[in-house]
Write an enzyme that holds these catalytic residues in place. Structure first.
Site, PDB file in Angstrom:
ATOM      1  N   CYS A  31     -25.319 -68.407  -3.553  1.00 43.23           N
ATOM      2  CA  CYS A  31     -26.092 -67.546  -4.317  1.00 43.23           C
ATOM      3  C   CYS A  31     -26.521 -68.143  -5.458  1.00 43.23           C
ATOM      4  O   CYS A  31     -25.981 -67.301  -6.548  1.00 43.23           O
ATOM      5  CB  CYS A  31     -25.495 -66.191  -4.202  1.00 43.23           C
ATOM      6  N   LYS A  78     -21.074 -62.374   6.210  1.00 42.51           N
ATOM      7  CA  LYS A  78     -21.689 -63.125   7.225  1.00 42.51           C
ATOM      8  C   LYS A  78     -21.154 -63.147   8.613  1.00 42.51           C
ATOM      9  O   LYS A  78     -21.773 -62.993   9.494  1.00 42.51           O
ATOM     10  CB  LYS A  78     -22.142 -64.520   6.697  1.00 42.51           C
ATOM     11  N   GLY A  89     -16.409 -62.177   4.388  1.00 43.75           N
ATOM     12  CA  GLY A  89     -16.589 -62.033   5.940  1.00 43.75           C
ATOM     13  C   GLY A  89     -17.823 -61.181   6.170  1.00 43.75           C
ATOM     14  O   GLY A  89     -17.922 -60.839   7.208  1.00 43.75           O
ATOM     15  N   ALA A 134     -15.715 -68.411   4.906  1.00 44.39           N
ATOM     16  CA  ALA A 134     -16.122 -67.250   5.491  1.00 44.39           C
ATOM     17  C   ALA A 134     -15.826 -65.916   4.531  1.00 44.39           C
ATOM     18  O   ALA A 134     -16.315 -64.964   4.919  1.00 44.39           O
ATOM     19  CB  ALA A 134     -15.625 -67.282   6.987  1.00 44.39           C
ATOM     20  N   ALA A 135     -14.718 -66.186   4.045  1.00 44.63           N
ATOM     21  CA  ALA A 135     -14.382 -65.005   3.256  1.00 44.63           C
ATOM     22  C   ALA A 135     -15.163 -64.472   2.127  1.00 44.63           C
ATOM     23  O   ALA A 135     -15.889 -65.252   1.513  1.00 44.63           O
ATOM     24  CB  ALA A 135     -12.832 -65.148   2.591  1.00 44.63           C
TER      25      ALA A 135
HETATM   26  C1  LIG Z   1     -19.508 -68.066  -1.325  1.00 49.23           C
HETATM   27  S1  LIG Z   1     -18.217 -67.336  -0.800  1.00 49.23           S
HETATM   28  C2  LIG Z   1     -18.400 -67.100   0.964  1.00 49.23           C
HETATM   29  C3  LIG Z   1     -19.032 -65.733   1.072  1.00 49.23           C
HETATM   30  C4  LIG Z   1     -18.797 -65.404   2.690  1.00 49.23           C
HETATM   31  N1  LIG Z   1     -19.676 -66.371   3.660  1.00 49.23           N
HETATM   32  C5  LIG Z   1     -19.494 -64.125   2.994  1.00 49.23           C
HETATM   33  O1  LIG Z   1     -20.463 -63.972   3.154  1.00 49.23           O
HETATM   34  O2  LIG Z   1     -18.674 -62.908   2.894  1.00 49.23           O
HETATM   35  C6  LIG Z   1     -17.252 -69.066  -0.782  1.00 49.23           C
HETATM   36  C7  LIG Z   1     -15.850 -69.086   0.113  1.00 49.23           C
HETATM   37  O3  LIG Z   1     -15.382 -70.291   0.271  1.00 49.23           O
HETATM   38  C8  LIG Z   1     -14.099 -70.438  -0.097  1.00 49.23           C
HETATM   39  N2  LIG Z   1     -13.640 -71.851   0.010  1.00 49.23           N
HETATM   40  C9  LIG Z   1     -13.917 -72.624  -1.627  1.00 49.23           C
HETATM   41  N3  LIG Z   1     -13.659 -73.768  -1.494  1.00 49.23           N
HETATM   42  C10 LIG Z   1     -13.479 -74.093  -0.043  1.00 49.23           C
HETATM   43  C11 LIG Z   1     -13.440 -75.106   0.937  1.00 49.23           C
HETATM   44  N4  LIG Z   1     -13.153 -76.553   0.261  1.00 49.23           N
HETATM   45  N5  LIG Z   1     -13.336 -75.102   2.091  1.00 49.23           N
HETATM   46  C12 LIG Z   1     -13.232 -73.607   2.720  1.00 49.23           C
HETATM   47  N6  LIG Z   1     -13.401 -72.610   1.934  1.00 49.23           N
HETATM   48  C13 LIG Z   1     -13.638 -72.692   0.438  1.00 49.23           C
HETATM   49  C14 LIG Z   1     -13.735 -69.453  -1.095  1.00 49.23           C
HETATM   50  O4  LIG Z   1     -12.494 -69.121  -1.114  1.00 49.23           O
HETATM   51  C15 LIG Z   1     -14.782 -68.318  -0.958  1.00 49.23           C
HETATM   52  O5  LIG Z   1     -14.161 -67.474  -0.015  1.00 49.23           O
END
Ligand SMILES: C[S@@+](CC[C@H](N)C(=O)[O-])C[C@H]1O[C@@H](n2cnc3c(N)ncnc32)[C@H](O)[C@@H]1O
Length: 441
Positions: free
Chosen positions: A295, A155, A153, A150-151
């Protein structure tokens, strides 16, 4: 490798450095993953231009009527995007505006308007393609929603805002409607803190339950998907599965990516992405929907993951064409090549195992990297959505919308084989026992 590439709240570092003519894998790699029907000239031309500014209005904040009135009265190149209820300002980006506009000019005033409304949380800057998954999920106030990665954040806050605008309640309403909730998961603790900060405005509105959790998405506990009052159906109603990816769709925002792109990214990220998506389906109720997105334009991170999910999980793809409004998209690819970092092209898993060098690295290739041999399944992949930057003046993006069709999972060949072996063993033991007089030990 870009794990967090679509952090779309900070466009300020954009500049006019196109980087597009960089040699190495960048341009060749991008071309390799586009499929046949793409106007590459138009695409490469737009990759040299900065992204426009896009934002949505936080529908649930007090004072939003004044924002709407300002937007209606704005004289300039501002477009309303019907499919995501957002606005696009076609003047380049913040860096451009900073450089090009003089105090007192219309653009300068506009920039100040954006900054002030952003600070007051009346508007939310978000890259337009990043709004696609939540728009496709068509959230309602009563939905139980999981955001798996989610980070920072973007979405999650779009989802929370949409749910609040559609009547989310913290407790059961008098007409018996269930309360909605959002569970936002992030693995990286530092980024989880950013996520909490981003969601704080919603905590001040007591209408929606929001929980931030810190798990590896592949192993999010099933207990999070059990809700009070939910009888035979366990699981979330809607899941946002926006996985870590190579981020090559963000080349306009991050031109530096051109110099570093290598095929290896897709080969290695594929398994993590598939495991996260499989966990998502396990946490989804029957009839619930999950948007899988990246993306990236790389089929190994996109269609290959979708094909593996269709094969391994009780899901079908949902046709989203009716909710896309004016957004121009391409359908998913049904065939693609798999390449390695030396540029060798492989047509099948067996081919990769046979020809790839060095031999000790053949384990990099998985059967699920390759397009399905079953033509019906390959055709199904056309329901996926590819957004290429030149089609709508955006970044690149991929999304597929799944619906869970049943509770039991289809038995894989290996499970069936293991089951058969175990039954055979039981039969032999039973026969030995029944005829024990005949058995000499
Ligand atoms: C593409 S970004 C997400 C962007 C977010 N959905 C937004 O719209 O703001 C992917 C996120 O997944 C986290 N991440 C990476 N591997 C992960 C895992 N195995 N489990 C959960 N989160 C993970 C990363 O730290 C990153 O914050």
């Amino acid at each position: 490798m870009r794990q967090d590439i679509n952090d779309d709240d900070d466009d300020d570092d954009d500049d006019d450095d196109d980087g597009v003519d960089g040699d190495g894998w960048g341009a060749a790699g991008v071309e390799h993953q586009l499929g046949d029907v793409v106007e590459t000239d138009a695409l490469f031309a737009i990759l040299k231009r900065p992204l426009p500014i896009t934002f949505r209005v936080n529908r649930t904040q007090p004072g939003v009527e004044a924002v709407d009135a300002d937007l209606q009265g704005f004289q300039g190149d501002l477009t309303y995007l019907d499919w995501c209820d957002a606005w696009q300002l076609n003047v380049g980006n913040v860096a451009d505006i900073k450089q090009r506009t003089k105090p007192g000019s219309a653009l300068h005033e506009w920039r100040q308007w954006l900054a002030a409304r952003g600070k007051a949380k009346l508007i939310e800057r978000q890259e337009v393609v990043s709004m696609l998954p939540v728009s496709l999920l068509q959230l309602e106030g009563h939905h139980r929603v999981l955001d798996m990665c989610a980070a920072p954040g973007s979405k999650t806050s779009q989802a929370a805002d949409m749910m609040l605008a559609r009547g989310a309640k913290v407790s059961k309403t008098t007409d018996g409607a269930a309360p909605g909730c959002v569970v936002a998961n992030e693995l990286d603790a530092r980024r989880a803190r950013i996520l909490i900060g981003r969601l704080r405005p919603f905590a001040q509105s007591p209408a929606l339950n929001i929980q931030v959790v810190n798990h590896k998405a592949q192993t999010i506990p099933a207990s999070l998907a059990c809700f009070e009052g939910q009888k035979n159906e366990k699981g979330f109603d809607r899941i946002i599965c926006d996985v870590p990816c190579s981020g090559d769709g963000t080349l306009r925002k991050n031109p530096g990516l051109w110099a570093h792109w290598v095929p290896h990214y897709g080969l290695s990220l594929h398994s993590t992405q598939l495991q996260i998506a499989l966990r998502g389906i396990a946490l989804l109720r029957v009839g619930g929907r999950m948007a899988y997105s990246t993306c990236s334009l790389n089929p190994l991170e996109n269609e290959a993951v979708v094909a593996a999910l269709l094969r391994q999980a009780p899901v079908k793809l949902v046709d989203c064409s009716s909710v896309l409004g004016s957004l121009q998209v391409l359908e998913g690819l049904s065939s693609w090549d798999v390449i390695d970092d030396t540029g060798m092209v492989f047509s099948s898993h067996a081919d990769a195992i046979r020809r790839s060098r060095p031999k000790r690295c053949v384990h990099r290739f998985r059967k699920s990297h390759f397009p399905p041999s079953d033509s019906a399944r390959a055709a199904e992949l056309r329901k996926c959505i590819r957004v290429l930057p030149h089609l709508n003046n955006t970044g690149g993006f991929f999304v597929a919308l799944f619906e869970r069709t049943s509770d039991p999972w289809p038995a894989s060949k290996s499970t069936e084989h293991a089951k058969k072996k175990s039954l055979d063993k039981q039969r032999v033991v039973r026969e030995l026992y029944n005829n024990r007089k005949d058995v000499t030990l």
